[in-house]
Design an enzyme around this catalytic site. Structure first.
Site, short mmCIF file in Angstrom:
data_model
loop_
_atom_site.label_atom_id
_atom_site.label_comp_id
_atom_site.label_asym_id
_atom_site.label_seq_id
_atom_site.Cartn_x
_atom_site.Cartn_y
_atom_site.Cartn_z
N LYS A 69 0.89 -1.15 0.09
CA LYS A 69 0.15 -0.01 0.06
C LYS A 69 0.73 1.19 -0.13
CE LYS A 69 -2.44 -0.56 3.70
NZ LYS A 69 -2.03 -2.05 4.17
N THR A 71 4.08 1.54 -0.80
CA THR A 71 4.80 1.63 -2.16
C THR A 71 3.83 2.08 -3.21
OG1 THR A 71 5.92 -0.24 -1.41
CG2 THR A 71 6.21 0.29 -3.66
N ARG A 92 1.78 7.67 6.99
CA ARG A 92 1.93 7.36 8.42
C ARG A 92 3.51 7.57 8.73
NH1 ARG A 92 -1.00 2.11 9.56
NH2 ARG A 92 -0.58 1.88 7.19
N LYS A 103 8.94 -6.29 10.70
CA LYS A 103 8.33 -5.64 9.37
C LYS A 103 9.23 -4.68 8.60
CE LYS A 103 4.50 -4.53 6.64
NZ LYS A 103 4.54 -3.13 6.50
N ALA A 271 -3.58 0.46 13.78
CA ALA A 271 -4.78 -0.02 12.86
C ALA A 271 -5.78 -1.05 13.45
CB ALA A 271 -4.31 -0.28 11.38
N PHE A 299 -4.02 -1.51 7.10
CA PHE A 299 -4.67 -3.03 6.65
C PHE A 299 -5.56 -3.10 5.57
CE2 PHE A 299 -4.43 -3.80 11.85
CZ PHE A 299 -3.11 -4.28 11.52
N PHE A 369 5.22 -8.02 -8.69
CA PHE A 369 6.44 -8.56 -8.27
C PHE A 369 7.29 -9.30 -9.43
CE2 PHE A 369 6.70 -8.57 -3.49
CZ PHE A 369 5.31 -7.78 -3.54
N TRP A 397 7.41 -0.12 -7.95
CA TRP A 397 8.43 -0.70 -7.05
C TRP A 397 9.66 -0.84 -8.09
CZ3 TRP A 397 11.45 -5.11 -7.21
CH2 TRP A 397 12.27 -5.43 -5.81
P1 ADP Z 1 2.10 -2.00 3.05
O1 ADP Z 1 2.17 -0.44 3.24
O2 ADP Z 1 0.68 -2.77 2.53
O3 ADP Z 1 2.38 -2.56 4.46
P2 ADP Z 1 4.55 -1.65 1.87
O4 ADP Z 1 4.32 -0.63 0.69
O5 ADP Z 1 5.36 -1.07 3.05
O6 ADP Z 1 3.48 -2.47 2.20
O7 ADP Z 1 5.50 -2.93 1.46
C1 ADP Z 1 6.15 -3.92 2.12
C2 ADP Z 1 7.34 -4.61 1.63
O8 ADP Z 1 7.14 -4.96 0.54
C3 ADP Z 1 8.32 -3.28 1.66
O9 ADP Z 1 9.41 -3.84 2.03
C4 ADP Z 1 8.30 -3.19 0.01
O10 ADP Z 1 9.67 -2.70 -0.42
C5 ADP Z 1 7.95 -4.51 -0.55
N1 ADP Z 1 7.35 -4.40 -1.67
C6 ADP Z 1 6.37 -3.55 -2.11
N2 ADP Z 1 5.95 -3.80 -3.32
C7 ADP Z 1 6.82 -4.59 -3.94
C8 ADP Z 1 7.13 -5.26 -5.20
N3 ADP Z 1 6.12 -4.87 -6.14
N4 ADP Z 1 8.21 -6.07 -5.53
C9 ADP Z 1 8.77 -6.37 -4.43
N5 ADP Z 1 8.78 -5.76 -3.21
C10 ADP Z 1 7.80 -4.98 -2.79
#
Ligand code: ADP
Length: 544
Positions: A69, A71, A92, A103, A271, A299, A369, A397
């Protein structure tokens, strides 16, 4: 490259330049070094332009790793700026607990990140510290009051106000304080929660001004008296002092993305026992200063988006214009126990809720991914098309803003073409019980709600104190749309059990507890603390 290596290689602009993009001058900000600033609250009154549109980024039911989210939020705002639309994200602040636990940080990932990443994840501008101290001032004054004769007749077995620290430390969950004789206070059982779980954090995020912040702090209920009366911080006469400690923390923080576009990072409430969104003030600033404000809620859409709409938007007097649902192949396969097609049921329920319950135009963003296959992507796209939901393959990403242009264009179109009038999900005049039932039945798909006997007493207090108009803050597992973490996909044939209710009168909501929520997390067996390091030049590694 790892997230931190990408972040460290970024060409950052001075924060004054970032502020200029928002039409702000050096006088409008308080600089915290070269790359961080706090923005003065008066820009909200001073700036004469219509508010921009508000885009909410939410998600399907996630796996513990998070589905991206943050990202996508950051990547989408980079993309909007790339196609010439002035946009800022409002997200946040990370807590130190998860940074040193499991995390990792919360500043996006890959080429969709916010910088300076190390600062944001470590002490940033000190908001978390200020919130912790403000909270603990109340704790200290409660015990001091008891020790000084207890004029308020505080029942020491009914003190609900804990102490806080911004660390995952399970040893502090249950403690005894005041040992050592009369001069050291009155012995009683107490406990710590993590700072982000503090009601002060929720209050900071839900206040529209310093005056409102003070009023809400005054209304915090910290205990019940021996005569059965709810005792409030106002009874201790310390709301002014507590608010004074938050004079800077209430100002939104300004930083930038890897592509030098503005981002507000401000407030980070839990959350579950709180509403899980950044501050109203930061979102309002992004709306006031840009054409498109992109924000996220913790979430999935059953939990985060509902609370965003019914708590944050309601208390802030703001309305979203569009929702983006982040979906990943990984999480969909998880919901289908390995079968992607079966897992799409989960996405189906979230689309249905956003479209038909929250009445928002939406775009599904497939967060790509590198391991995803074309076949898998096509299956999700086909499903969305059949369902009449707009869908976009989001590659922020891997590619930064460039990888989110299709998503940005689809979001703009969804906003422009929308003809449905948004409304909050439930009517504030429903009772707390009716609100809980409506959320559980319509959003989660439950057959009904079971209220445990312990809730009876709290319902009586709600009635007696006239609190039925408050919104409800649902606190349940994020692993399922139901209250049972084992039920994946789109659960049916279940009832939600509400074990307990908690009053957050200061923040302005009633917490409905569906399941046990730990408000002081522990560290995992091998915490990230073992891999985080710093070299002789002050370069940090191991944050992610
Ligand atoms: P959320 O906000 O849903 O908790 P984040 O955006 O913080 O998720 O991403 C969680 C983790 O996953 C981060 O370490 C991020 O770098 C990784 N991540 C997010 N999108 C991708 C992607 N498309 N490919 C690889 N890693 C990703």
């Amino acid at each position: 490259m790892t997230d931190i290596q990408i972040a460290q290689a970024a060409k950052k602009e001075n924060i004054v330049e970032i502020a200029k993009k928002l039409g702000l001058t050096e006088d409008d900000i308080e600089q915290y070094g070269k790359y961080k600033a706090k923005v003065n609250l008066d820009v909200l009154q001073k700036t004469k332009r219509p508010n921009g549109k508000l885009i909410l980024v939410t998600a399907i039911t996630p796996t513990p790793a998070g589905e991206g989210k943050s990202t996508v939020t950051i990547g989408l705002t980079q993309a909007l700026n790339k196609i010439g639309k002035l946009s800022a994200a409002a997200i946040r602040e990370p807590s130190l607990g998860p940074v040193f636990g499991m995390k990792g940080g919360a500043a996006g990932g890959g080429y969709a990140q916010v910088v300076p990443m190390e600062d944001i994840n470590l002490h940033f501008t000190g908001d978390m510290h200020a919130i912790g101290v403000a909270h603990n001032l109340i704790s200290a004054c409660i015990d001091n009051h008891i020790n000084s004769g207890n004029a308020l007749r505080i029942d020491i077995t009914k003190i609900t106000w804990k102490r806080v620290v911004d660390m995952n430390d399970r040893a502090l969950r249950n403690i005894v304080i005041g040992l050592g004789g009369k001069a050291n206070g009155y012995p009683r059982q107490d406990s710590f929660q993590i700072t982000v779980g503090s009601e002060i954090m929720a209050i900071l995020c839900l206040s529209n001004s310093i005056t409102e912040l003070k009023e809400k702090i005054k209304n915090i209920v910290f205990a019940t008296s021996l005569d059965g009366k709810l005792l409030k911080v106002g009874d201790l006469h310390i709301e002014g002092a507590v608010t004074a400690l938050l004079k800077d923390a209430i100002k939104p923080n300004l930083v930038q993305t890897l592509e030098n576009t503005p981002v507000f990072i401000h407030g980070g409430p839990f959350a579950n026992i709180a509403h899980g969104c950044n501050s109203i003030l930061a979102t309002k600033m992004a709306l006031k200063l840009t054409d498109y404000a992109v924000t996220e809620a913790g979430f999935a859409a059953d939990l985060g988006a509902e609370k965003f709409i019914d708590i944050k938007c309601r208390l802030g007097g703001i309305k979203p214009d569009c929702a983006v649902i982040v979906a990943t192949v990984r999480a969909l396969e998880h919901h289908g126990k390995g079968d992607l097609k079966a897992g799409l049921e989960n996405l189906d329920k979230h689309i249905d809720n956003i479209k038909n319950k929250y009445k928002l135009p939406l775009v599904v963003a497939i967060n790509k991914f590198i391991t995803d296959t074309d076949e898998q992507i096509e299956m999700i796209e086909k499903f969305c098309n059949e369902r009449g939901a707009e869908v976009s393959l989001c590659e922020v990403w891997e590619k930064g803003g460039e990888g989110g242009i299709d998503l940005a264009e689809k979001v703009l179109r969804a906003i422009d073409n929308n003809k449905i009038e948004f409304n909050y999900f439930y009517d504030e005049n429903l009772t707390i019980k009716e609100k809980i039932e409506k959320i559980c039945k319509e959003i989660y798909g439950a057959d009904g709600v079971v209220f445990a006997p312990a809730t009876k007493k709290v319902f009586d207090v709600i009635e007696a104190e006239g609190l039925n108009k408050l919104p409800v803050c649902m606190s349940k597992t994020q692993k399922s749309i139901s209250d049972n973490p084992a039920l994946l996909g789109k659960p049916t044939g279940f009832k939600v059990t509400i074990n307990d209710l908690r009053l957050a009168v200061g923040a302005g909501f009633v917490i409905a507890m569906a399941g046990d929520i730990i408000d002081m997390p522990g560290l995992p067996k091998k915490p990230s603390a073992e891999v985080i390091d710093i070299d002789e030049n002050g370069v940090i590694s191991g944050l992610f």
